[in-house]
Motif scaffolding. Sequence first.
Motif, PDB file in Angstrom:
ATOM      1  N   MET A   1      70.056  21.782 -25.509  1.00 17.60           N
ATOM      2  CA  MET A   1      70.901  22.440 -26.497  1.00 17.60           C
ATOM      3  C   MET A   1      72.274  21.794 -26.543  1.00 17.60           C
ATOM      4  SD  MET A   1      70.409  24.786 -28.678  1.00 17.60           S
ATOM      5  CE  MET A   1      69.353  26.174 -28.325  1.00 17.60           C
TER       6      MET A   1
ATOM      7  N   LEU B   1      72.220  18.650 -28.478  1.00 12.85           N
ATOM      8  CA  LEU B   1      72.247  18.907 -29.920  1.00 12.85           C
ATOM      9  C   LEU B   1      73.668  19.240 -30.389  1.00 12.85           C
ATOM     10  CD1 LEU B   1      68.972  21.005 -30.418  1.00 12.85           C
ATOM     11  CD2 LEU B   1      69.355  18.593 -30.944  1.00 12.85           C
TER      12      LEU B   1
ATOM     13  N   ILE C   1      75.605  16.001 -30.537  1.00 13.66           N
ATOM     14  CA  ILE C   1      75.276  15.188 -31.711  1.00 13.66           C
ATOM     15  C   ILE C   1      75.927  15.778 -32.960  1.00 13.66           C
ATOM     16  CG2 ILE C   1      73.398  14.434 -33.223  1.00 13.66           C
ATOM     17  CD1 ILE C   1      71.594  14.293 -30.730  1.00 13.66           C
ATOM     18  N   ALA C   2      75.884  17.125 -33.066  1.00 14.45           N
ATOM     19  CA  ALA C   2      76.482  17.771 -34.238  1.00 14.45           C
ATOM     20  C   ALA C   2      77.980  17.495 -34.300  1.00 14.45           C
ATOM     21  CB  ALA C   2      76.201  19.279 -34.205  1.00 14.45           C
TER      22      ALA C   2
ATOM     23  N   ILE D   1      74.668  13.583 -38.948  1.00 11.44           N
ATOM     24  CA  ILE D   1      74.015  14.207 -37.799  1.00 11.44           C
ATOM     25  C   ILE D   1      72.550  13.795 -37.724  1.00 11.44           C
ATOM     26  CG2 ILE D   1      73.305  16.422 -36.829  1.00 11.44           C
ATOM     27  CD1 ILE D   1      75.921  17.573 -37.996  1.00 11.44           C
ATOM     28  N   VAL D   2      71.835  13.907 -38.859  1.00  8.79           N
ATOM     29  CA  VAL D   2      70.411  13.551 -38.848  1.00  8.79           C
ATOM     30  C   VAL D   2      70.240  12.069 -38.511  1.00  8.79           C
ATOM     31  CG1 VAL D   2      68.285  13.480 -40.179  1.00  8.79           C
ATOM     32  CG2 VAL D   2      69.868  15.359 -40.505  1.00  8.79           C
TER      33      VAL D   2
ATOM     34  N   SER E   1      70.978  11.475 -34.727  1.00 13.02           N
ATOM     35  CA  SER E   1      69.956  11.945 -33.792  1.00 13.02           C
ATOM     36  C   SER E   1      68.646  11.186 -33.986  1.00 13.02           C
ATOM     37  CB  SER E   1      69.753  13.460 -33.916  1.00 13.02           C
ATOM     38  OG  SER E   1      69.310  13.797 -35.188  1.00 13.02           O
ATOM     39  N   THR E   2      68.394  10.696 -35.205  1.00 12.66           N
ATOM     40  CA  THR E   2      67.219   9.851 -35.415  1.00 12.66           C
ATOM     41  C   THR E   2      67.364   8.560 -34.620  1.00 12.66           C
ATOM     42  OG1 THR E   2      66.930  10.726 -37.645  1.00 12.66           O
ATOM     43  CG2 THR E   2      65.816   8.658 -37.141  1.00 12.66           C
TER      44      THR E   2
ATOM     45  N   THR F   1      66.965   8.649 -30.845  1.00 11.68           N
ATOM     46  CA  THR F   1      65.653   8.961 -30.273  1.00 11.68           C
ATOM     47  C   THR F   1      64.576   7.957 -30.660  1.00 11.68           C
ATOM     48  OG1 THR F   1      65.313  10.489 -32.119  1.00 11.68           O
ATOM     49  CG2 THR F   1      66.018  11.443 -30.029  1.00 11.68           C
ATOM     50  N   VAL F   2      64.951   6.872 -31.340  1.00 13.26           N
ATOM     51  CA  VAL F   2      63.961   5.831 -31.630  1.00 13.26           C
ATOM     52  C   VAL F   2      63.504   5.220 -30.298  1.00 13.26           C
ATOM     53  CG1 VAL F   2      63.603   3.562 -32.679  1.00 13.26           C
ATOM     54  CG2 VAL F   2      64.881   5.310 -33.904  1.00 13.26           C
ATOM     55  N   PRO F   3      62.197   5.139 -30.080  1.00 15.01           N
ATOM     56  CA  PRO F   3      61.716   4.611 -28.793  1.00 15.01           C
ATOM     57  C   PRO F   3      62.295   3.231 -28.523  1.00 15.01           C
ATOM     58  CG  PRO F   3      59.891   5.496 -30.086  1.00 15.01           C
ATOM     59  CD  PRO F   3      61.094   5.519 -30.975  1.00 15.01           C
TER      60      PRO F   3
ATOM     61  N   ILE G   1      66.905  11.959 -23.984  1.00 15.39           N
ATOM     62  CA  ILE G   1      67.254  12.915 -25.049  1.00 15.39           C
ATOM     63  C   ILE G   1      65.994  13.620 -25.546  1.00 15.39           C
ATOM     64  CG2 ILE G   1      68.147  13.121 -27.391  1.00 15.39           C
ATOM     65  CD1 ILE G   1      70.089  10.906 -26.790  1.00 15.39           C
TER      66      ILE G   1
ATOM     67  N   VAL H   1      65.531  17.661 -25.412  1.00 18.07           N
ATOM     68  CA  VAL H   1      65.563  18.388 -26.682  1.00 18.07           C
ATOM     69  C   VAL H   1      64.211  19.051 -26.953  1.00 18.07           C
ATOM     70  CG1 VAL H   1      65.827  18.116 -29.178  1.00 18.07           C
ATOM     71  CG2 VAL H   1      67.417  16.993 -27.641  1.00 18.07           C
ATOM     72  N   ALA H   2      63.144  18.480 -26.401  1.00 17.73           N
ATOM     73  CA  ALA H   2      61.815  19.065 -26.589  1.00 17.73           C
ATOM     74  C   ALA H   2      61.742  20.481 -26.011  1.00 17.73           C
ATOM     75  CB  ALA H   2      60.754  18.175 -25.945  1.00 17.73           C
TER      76      ALA H   2
ATOM     77  N   VAL I   1      63.843  22.718 -26.529  1.00 20.46           N
ATOM     78  CA  VAL I   1      64.411  23.646 -27.511  1.00 20.46           C
ATOM     79  C   VAL I   1      63.438  23.740 -28.679  1.00 20.46           C
ATOM     80  CG1 VAL I   1      66.375  24.152 -28.986  1.00 20.46           C
ATOM     81  CG2 VAL I   1      66.726  22.910 -26.862  1.00 20.46           C
TER      82      VAL I   1
ATOM     83  N   LEU J   1      72.874  22.343 -35.906  1.00 17.42           N
ATOM     84  CA  LEU J   1      72.060  22.157 -34.698  1.00 17.42           C
ATOM     85  C   LEU J   1      70.609  21.890 -35.080  1.00 17.42           C
ATOM     86  CD1 LEU J   1      73.448  24.949 -32.363  1.00 17.42           C
ATOM     87  CD2 LEU J   1      73.925  22.500 -32.310  1.00 17.42           C
TER      88      LEU J   1
ATOM     89  N   MET K   1      69.624  20.539 -37.824  1.00 19.40           N
ATOM     90  CA  MET K   1      69.568  19.190 -38.385  1.00 19.40           C
ATOM     91  C   MET K   1      69.512  18.140 -37.266  1.00 19.40           C
ATOM     92  SD  MET K   1      69.340  19.211 -41.516  1.00 19.40           S
ATOM     93  CE  MET K   1      68.631  20.745 -41.897  1.00 19.40           C
ATOM     94  N   ALA K   2      70.296  18.369 -36.213  1.00 18.39           N
ATOM     95  CA  ALA K   2      70.259  17.445 -35.078  1.00 18.39           C
ATOM     96  C   ALA K   2      68.860  17.440 -34.466  1.00 18.39           C
ATOM     97  CB  ALA K   2      71.301  17.842 -34.039  1.00 18.39           C
ATOM     98  N   LYS K   3      68.265  18.624 -34.371  1.00 20.01           N
ATOM     99  CA  LYS K   3      66.908  18.729 -33.823  1.00 20.01           C
ATOM    100  C   LYS K   3      65.910  17.978 -34.713  1.00 20.01           C
ATOM    101  CE  LYS K   3      63.198  20.544 -31.788  1.00 20.01           C
ATOM    102  NZ  LYS K   3      62.708  20.131 -30.484  1.00 20.01           N
TER     103      LYS K   3
ATOM    104  N   GLY L   1      66.464  15.371 -36.529  1.00 21.47           N
ATOM    105  CA  GLY L   1      66.608  13.940 -36.284  1.00 21.47           C
ATOM    106  C   GLY L   1      65.839  13.512 -35.049  1.00 21.47           C
ATOM    107  N   THR L   2      65.875  14.355 -34.008  1.00 22.20           N
ATOM    108  CA  THR L   2      65.177  13.983 -32.776  1.00 22.20           C
ATOM    109  C   THR L   2      63.660  14.031 -32.956  1.00 22.20           C
ATOM    110  OG1 THR L   2      65.108  16.231 -31.883  1.00 22.20           O
ATOM    111  CG2 THR L   2      67.044  14.910 -31.348  1.00 22.20           C
TER     112      THR L   2
ATOM    113  N   GLY M   1      63.157  10.384 -35.101  1.00 22.84           N
ATOM    114  CA  GLY M   1      63.320   9.170 -34.298  1.00 22.84           C
ATOM    115  C   GLY M   1      62.035   8.657 -33.683  1.00 22.84           C
ATOM    116  N   PRO M   2      61.383   9.466 -32.813  1.00 21.83           N
ATOM    117  CA  PRO M   2      60.177   8.970 -32.145  1.00 21.83           C
ATOM    118  C   PRO M   2      59.043   8.629 -33.111  1.00 21.83           C
ATOM    119  CG  PRO M   2      60.998  10.963 -31.081  1.00 21.83           C
ATOM    120  CD  PRO M   2      61.788  10.788 -32.342  1.00 21.83           C
TER     121      PRO M   2
END
Lengths: 148, 269
Positions: A36, A39, A42-43, A63-64, A67-68, A71-73, A81, A85-86, A88, B73, B75-77, B79-80, B83-84
Amino acid sequence: MKLRDFIVILLITAGISVVGNYIGYKVNPIEAIPGMLILVGIAVAGILLSKFIPVKIPSVAYIVTLSTLLTVPGIPGSAFITEHVAKVNFLALATPILAYAGIYTGKNLDSLKKTGWRIVILALVVMIGTYVSSAIIANITLKMLGQI
Amino acid sequence: MKNVKLHLIALGLVIISELIGIIQIPVGIGTIVLLPMLFAMVLGILTTPKFLKIAKEKEMDDAGSLIGLTLMLLMAKYGTNIGPTLPKILAASPALILQELGNLGTVILGVPLGVIVLGLKRETIGGAHSISREPNVALIGDKFGLDSEEGQGVLGVYIVGTVIGTIFIGLMASFLAVNTPLHPYALAMASGVGSASMMTAGVGSLIAVYPEMEEMITAFGASSNMLSGLDGIYMSLILALPFSEWLYKKSYKFKYKEFPEPPMTKEEK
């Protein structure tokens, strides 16, 4: 709004979400808090980026994107991360938003009554139209791409 | 901002809603999925002055100014989740881009219905040119003014969408997922209509039915929603609005046997 206020609100929402995450999805708060906080971080970073980069892009987009990318492998730290984050649950994050939205909607009830039933029907058809046609196009294209 | 009462109400709503949990109701051939977020919204409305009077005018105003921030928050989630799965999202990008044209389905269904069946006039153009989220309201306001007939239409659909849109999209997603051959990925993309709460309701219902696909469903929903946010306004301006005008004229002629008055833009008034 000052940055400090932003952070306070984000932390309050995060706190409420941690409670919901525990009640609804049985994730121990101790386990969920690091994710949390990531997140929230990042926000805040996204809000800062939109403040300091002079191009007019809403902070949500930063933000998107941020966070994208994080988390890119293969990106350093992405596994860390993703793992935290998983913890939540994303539905747990959505519930508080709709709680605030519901309280706010109380304000719009009168204007809804005024617009009348014809607009209500039009709105329902509009939603069906967008949703079903997008889904059909997506389904056909995904099939052609061999992805489903 | 420092409205402690508001946050306590929100906390209470969340606790009750999560205690109720996800409810799946089998209806005939399918299943309706009711998510905690829907309970939170409905219960939230019930706290306002018209009903239980727990939340007052001040709480409603403050809640309105906070929604945007509470979304961040989530939106941040999102994105995560993107990503993968980024390689898969990129591979699916033709589908993501093409389904944006689904917006035109709104015009094809909405404009004739509005004019011929419901007897609405230029409200139809405002209300049926798109799904009427914030960017569309801004666009119509800019072009015609929100006090115009077009403005009334877009605002009306916007308000209805805000009040029942999340519930409706959620129900539609789970109904179509269970009762049609449409793939959950396609339905996830369709959920990205350009409203984070509607997309979340759609995606959330899909996940409740297909929990094993959570990552891809949320990733497709969120990326489609982002795309709608990016291209939605251009799509409306270049394609949907002119198309609505054209179809409006045709429908009007069909119903009233004469052509409508030419439209007035803001500058001409």
